[in-house]
Scaffold this active site. Structure first.
Site, PDB file in Angstrom:
ATOM      1  N   GLU A  44     -26.153  68.808 -26.580  1.00 56.60           N
ATOM      2  CA  GLU A  44     -26.696  70.662 -27.440  1.00 56.60           C
ATOM      3  C   GLU A  44     -28.129  70.716 -27.067  1.00 56.60           C
ATOM      4  O   GLU A  44     -29.121  70.995 -28.134  1.00 56.60           O
ATOM      5  CB  GLU A  44     -26.145  70.140 -28.274  1.00 56.60           C
ATOM      6  CG  GLU A  44     -25.409  71.887 -28.707  1.00 56.60           C
ATOM      7  CD  GLU A  44     -27.270  72.947 -29.739  1.00 56.60           C
ATOM      8  OE1 GLU A  44     -27.794  73.819 -28.502  1.00 56.60           O
ATOM      9  OE2 GLU A  44     -27.100  72.271 -30.768  1.00 56.60           O
ATOM     10  N   GLU A  53     -34.745  76.366 -24.723  1.00 52.36           N
ATOM     11  CA  GLU A  53     -34.681  74.910 -25.918  1.00 52.36           C
ATOM     12  C   GLU A  53     -35.054  74.427 -23.869  1.00 52.36           C
ATOM     13  O   GLU A  53     -35.281  72.853 -24.480  1.00 52.36           O
ATOM     14  CB  GLU A  53     -33.774  74.742 -26.463  1.00 52.36           C
ATOM     15  CG  GLU A  53     -33.593  75.541 -27.503  1.00 52.36           C
ATOM     16  CD  GLU A  53     -32.892  74.157 -28.753  1.00 52.36           C
ATOM     17  OE1 GLU A  53     -32.382  73.439 -28.634  1.00 52.36           O
ATOM     18  OE2 GLU A  53     -32.426  75.527 -29.541  1.00 52.36           O
TER      19      GLU A  53
END
Length: 595
Positions: A44, A53
């Site tokens: 995740e 990210e």
């Protein structure tokens, strides 16, 4: 995080079942850290844009170095979607030149022909678009943009071209995008960040939203907004528009074009200006807001009365005030400190000719130490002003702009005895609010799918249901983007900050009467800036103002407010005691509800 993970494992009696390695995944070595390539990848590493990210380089390294061929993955794949919309508020967040056409105050942070000299960066901006649902006109159906398969190595760069038909006529101001995760290979488990107008009983199954699904408000993932440059792109119903989408390793970008009657491509792209100054969308919105500009103009005109020439210092990063004072008082000396805007001088040079050669009357002094008499040409400063605004503080708590008070104190040695200060005062205001969605997103964790995660609460800063005597931290939020919100009390003054005096310890107290029935989840704080000595010009940054974040202190336990029943002889209230410590710039608040 590794220490925290090990605590969670011990609490759940799983310390011997899971091996935790204190390394980034791209630092792992097969045969050293793990015995062989892995069969399963669970991850995740997603932000609101999906890629920010480092999803792509992380997956690339995992497939190259750590995984077997065709591994099992959770998630299985992700798909990004978009929709073209018209929204006047979104236009105001990026199109400053068009706003200036409406203001007509003869001040030009964005002169004609230099539309992009003061602008936002071309990127996607996370935003809770549900809060704008009633102001948004949907011009197209949702469309699929990119697919990312976690079970195979992703490409660093990809492009796609879409031909999209307008379902309604209007002006495209933005692309709103979101993503959908398919978590299992069979395609039975999905998670979506779609806006709520997508999540309804007739939702298209192709969008990854099951029939009847409702998506709860969350703060960790939002939708994303890509602003269409200039004044937008006009469309008629059924007209087709070309969308070119591309992504690199960390971001997705778009370009919209349309066919004219002569089959020419009209590009929606502003000319490049070498001295462009990039600000946040909220700051662009403020600089184009007629009410805000009128307040600054009126305050500046007031403070300049009574004297022909001033030695003026703009203490913050306000390019607007620099232009304003230089144009209103053409014989005054203006020194702009621009503590965060390193390109402030280049920007002023770029717009100088369109603003009466203001650069001849403005001196930019970028220095970390205090001003000296040499910087002011041996003249005492008799006018010290700010909005206040500090570049990079957009996401901070409201009282962090009290940096102006500290800098006013540091400049004391160069200020004249009769110096005028603007703003002359700051007022800390507060009200009680119902914030069920925000409170739920920040409350303590207990059992999550059967696993005890209570160890994370104190370390990760949980606010709701925290045990006594722990106290909730202050959190900065745009209240208008916090899901369901309602003010349950009046707006009361807690304390005042006198900028005409050096910075000092401040204390204040207020009693807030709860005037509406409901459930109070927290107290909301903001600062109102008093711009003139008569206190007739006040700029509020309160919950009804979209361009500023407020400070939120969530309650450990929500307080039910029944009603203001006069027969009971008393009203529900909350007493607030607050103190501001200038040594670290923090606000401390204690509150008691009664009865």
């Amino acid at each position: 995080m590794v220490k925290l993970m090990r605590r969670v494992l011990r609490i759940n009696d799983m310390g011997r079942k899971i091996h935790v390695i204190n390394k980034r995944s791209d630092e792992l070595k097969v045969g050293v850290d793990i015995p062989s390539r892995a069969d399963v990848l669970v991850s995740e590493i997603l932000d609101s844009e999906l890629l920010g990210e480092g999803l792509i380089p992380t997956l690339q390294n995992a497939h190259d170095m750590l995984l077997v061929e065709n591994p099992l993955t959770v998630p299985y794949k992700a798909t990004t979607y978009g929709q073209l919309v018209e929204c006047e508020f979104l236009r105001k967040l990026h199109e400053l030149h068009g706003n200036e056409d409406r203001v007509l105050d003869n001040f030009h942070p964005v002169p004609p022909g230099l539309d992009s000299v003061l602008s936002i960066k071309q990127q996607q901006y996370p935003m809770h678009c549900d809060s704008l649902a009633e102001e948004i006109k949907l011009l197209t159906e949702p469309f699929k943009i990119f697919e990312f398969d976690f079970w195979k190595r992703p490409e660093s760069h990809e492009e796609t071209n879409l031909l999209i038909r307008a379902t309604k006529g209007g002006t495209v101001h933005a692309v709103i995008s979101w993503w959908v995760l398919q978590l299992d290979r069979e395609g039975t488990i999905f998670y979506s960040t779609a806006p709520k107008w997508i999540s309804h009983p007739t939702a298209d199954a192709d969008l990854g939203v099951p029939d009847g699904a409702q998506i709860d408000w969350c703060d960790h993932w939002k939708q994303c907004v890509w602003f269409v440059q200039e004044k937008g792109l006009s469309l008629s119903q059924e007209e087709e528009i070309h969308l070119h989408a591309s992504h690199n390793e960390t971001a997705i970008s778009y370009n919209l074009t349309k066919q004219s009657s002569r089959k020419e491509i009209i590009k929606c792209r502003a000319p490049h200006v070498s001295n462009s100054l990039f600000l946040s969308p909220e700051r662009i919105g403020i600089y184009g807001d007629p009410e805000w500009r009128l307040s600054l103009l009126s305050a500046a005109q007031k403070i300049l009365q009574g004297k022909d020439s001033y030695s003026c210092v703009v203490a913050d990063d306000s390019v607007f005030l620099t232009i304003l004072i230089a144009k209103l008082s053409k014989v005054s000396q203006v020194i702009s400190l621009f503590p965060g805007l390193q390109d402030g001088a280049k920007y002023l040079q770029a717009i100088a000719d369109a603003n009466d050669s203001l650069i001849d009357r403005v001196k930019v002094v970028n220095k970390r130490s205090c001003l000296t008499m040499e910087d002011t040409q041996q003249r005492k400063v008799d006018l010290l002003i700010a909005e206040p605004y500090y570049y990079g503080n957009d996401g901070m708590l409201p009282w962090q702009n009290l940096r102006f008070w500290k800098e006013r104190t540091n400049l004391d040695s160069v200020l004249s005895n009769d110096v005028k200060i603007m703003p002359c005062k700051g007022i800390l205001k507060a009200c009680a609010m119902s914030l069920p969605d925000l409170w739920k997103s920040r409350c303590c964790l207990d059992k999550v799918e059967g696993f005890d995660h209570s160890a994370v609460n104190s370390i990760l800063g949980a606010s709701g249901e925290i045990p006594s005597p722990q106290d909730s931290p202050f959190l900065p939020f745009f209240i208008w983007q916090c899901g369901r919100v309602e003010e349950l009390s009046g707006r009361e003054t807690v304390m005042e900050f006198e900028f005409t005096k050096p910075i000092s310890l401040c204390r204040g107290q207020a009693k807030i009467e709860l005037t509406k029935p409901g459930v109070c989840h927290g107290l909301v704080f903001w600062i109102e800036w008093v711009m003139d000595e008569e206190e007739s010009i006040v700029i509020s940054t309160g919950p009804d103002k979209r361009y500023w974040k407020q400070g939120v202190k969530l309650l450990a336990t929500p307080k039910a407010i029944e009603t203001n029943d006069a027969t009971r002889g008393s009203k529900a209230s909350c007493t607030i005691e607050a103190s501001f410590d200038p040594s670290h710039g923090e606000l401390t608040v204690h509150h008691i509800f009664a009865p």
